[in-house]
Design an enzyme around this catalytic site. Sequence first.
Site, PDB file in Angstrom:
ATOM      1  CB  THR A  34      41.304  77.213  23.192  1.00  0.00           C
ATOM      2  OG1 THR A  34      42.383  76.315  23.442  1.00  0.00           O
ATOM      3  CG2 THR A  34      40.740  77.696  24.510  1.00  0.00           C
ATOM      4  CD  GLU A  55      51.167  73.649  22.498  1.00  0.00           C
ATOM      5  OE1 GLU A  55      51.526  72.492  22.269  1.00  0.00           O
ATOM      6  OE2 GLU A  55      51.702  74.654  21.995  1.00  0.00           O
ATOM      7  CG  HIS A  85      68.666  88.271  40.249  1.00  0.00           C
ATOM      8  ND1 HIS A  85      68.718  86.963  39.880  1.00  0.00           N
ATOM      9  CD2 HIS A  85      69.426  88.938  39.338  1.00  0.00           C
ATOM     10  CE1 HIS A  85      69.447  86.831  38.792  1.00  0.00           C
ATOM     11  NE2 HIS A  85      69.905  88.015  38.438  1.00  0.00           N
ATOM     12  CG  ASN A 128      31.534  78.377  27.356  1.00  0.00           C
ATOM     13  OD1 ASN A 128      31.813  78.766  28.487  1.00  0.00           O
ATOM     14  ND2 ASN A 128      30.742  79.057  26.528  1.00  0.00           N
ATOM     15  CB  SER A 165      50.299  71.374  35.712  1.00  0.00           C
ATOM     16  OG  SER A 165      51.410  72.133  35.296  1.00  0.00           O
ATOM     17  NE  ARG A 224      73.544  91.982  46.585  1.00  0.00           N
ATOM     18  CZ  ARG A 224      73.316  93.277  46.787  1.00  0.00           C
ATOM     19  NH1 ARG A 224      73.919  94.179  46.028  1.00  0.00           N
ATOM     20  NH2 ARG A 224      72.498  93.651  47.729  1.00  0.00           N
TER      21      ARG A 224
END
Lengths: 380, 257
Positions: A126, A364, A339, A129, A367, A269
Amino acid sequence: MDFELTKEQQMIQQMVKDFAEGIIKPRAIEIDKEAKFPIDIFKEMGELGLLGIPFPERYGGSDGDTISYAIAVEEIGKVCGSTGLSYAAAVSLGASPIYYFGTEEQKQTYLKPLAEGKALGSFGLTEPNAGSDARGTKTTAVEDGTDYIINGEKCFITNASFAKTIIVTALTGKGDSGKDIISAIIVPTDTEGLTITSNYDKMGVRGSDTAEVILDNVRVPKANLLGDPTKGFKQFLYTLDGGRISIAALGVGLAQASLNKALTYAKERKQFGASISNFQAIQFKLADMAMEVELARNMVYKAAWLKDNQKPFTKEAAYAKLFATETAFRAANEAIQIHGGYGYMREFEVERYLRDAKLLEIGEGTSEIQRLVIARQLGC
Amino acid sequence: MDIYVLLKKTFDTEEKIVVSNGRIEDDGAEFIINPYDEYAIEEAINQRDEHGGEVTVVTVGDEESEKQLRTALAMGADKAVLIDTEDDLEDGDQYSTAKILEAFFEDKEPDLILAGNVAIDEASGQVGPRLADRLGISYVTTITALTIEEETAKIDKDVEGDIEKVEVPLPVLVTCQQGLNEPRYPSLPGIMKAKKKPLEELEIDDLDLDEDDVEAKTKTVEVFLPPEKEAGRVLEGELDDQVKELVSLLKDEAKVL
């Protein structure tokens, strides 16, 4: 068909799980908070042979397969995304290209210490640019007698501050059709003219080292050229295909960890006089998470199996990476929701999973790039 | 030195125990090496590395025990023996296991036998001492240090937190306590090499034993889970009142005084 892991794979899974829970897990919060690369943990992982899983014994490896490697990444990812990412990058990007494309001499000199876990390797692709568009690479390597002189700038390079070698991609000329030729060159990090700085303040995977690499008239022997000089582009595409399996495995680890935390919490909970796991609103979230984790893992195993059996796996690795990393993000997000306010606190760890998972949808191959890869495989 | 380790596979400590029809459900349960046996394996490997010889790991179990034996081989043991009793023994007890092991050791001359202090499932701590007794050799339980000089074993034995120093001639059987060592993780190359190491499979037939010889001497009457732990209570108020209240609670409610 056989969905059972082999005895060795099961033993590797158990060992890495024990190691991850015993050694890495107690430090995961601190690793994230301090954003400090746990070099001592990598030393221990090296001694256990984890950094050499998919390489043969003659190159210092452990003679394992891609499935075993994916299992190991998942188990580490379950406890610490930072350690998992640096592990996956060290093996898939730092070491694997030398194994795939290196000469016997390069493998003995450069792969062996990486596989034995005595050193870490990086992959410098990488640039500021040249991200998804790797053809935009500006770094150049000019022949000068028996050497190359490399100039350019690389960014977001995982593990570079701790690496012994960086595989750098650079333009080495133009082909017959006038297209730029991109080659890969092994650059030892003690070479003069190389500056590595790690100043990034990241959202997630904070304990994984990420660095900027400046190459200013860096001189390396031509013998450090990796593989076919004209096929650098194809080579790193193949390298990234392999890397995607490990990032996908890391996604499965984070997603499984999110599910585990959410399920445990939901059972404990109590609200409205009952465990919140009795409520369908929570049950449906948990059911979706469990299903997606399992589907993602199956895809990772299949892609790894294809690679182990020397079958094409580009499309399946993209499926796995895309689905597993997006699953990781969704699962972490739902884990926080289950949570409630506690999930927003560092101590409960699920907020870290979300920050870590976000990187997996970018690094890498984003998506979007995975969808492009799949579409191309479909013939679009 | 000829070193043997007695290994048992036990429920993974993370497994939830479910009892149905008076039996513990083990379908789909994950098994591990009994954690105390891991100390025994580690110690055996260290002693071999220091004094030479060979480490053989023995288990009385079933087909599935191979996984734990392979793990011991991956840690560094040299050989493994699986005595598969699945077809011959319905419900063995400590007597059965000691009897089978006695037969196994009949034609062997061990210098050192190591076992776990207890197995974390039934926690009887019986098999080691019973076997030593049957073999007519010394035994020391709950050891936390072991040095072998010539033909003598110098041992630290844990006695409820204190240490007893024991010297005993070889051959000896020891059972290993937490603190003896830090068991290693099996390395990746170790795991890959383990599949090439010898693993012998025996049945009680091969040891010239019949089912009747090893039948359990005990009978399990009932299996039940401990009562669920109830929430604790914190007493409040003046110290003297708290003490009075505590005493009366211990007398009348808990009925322990």
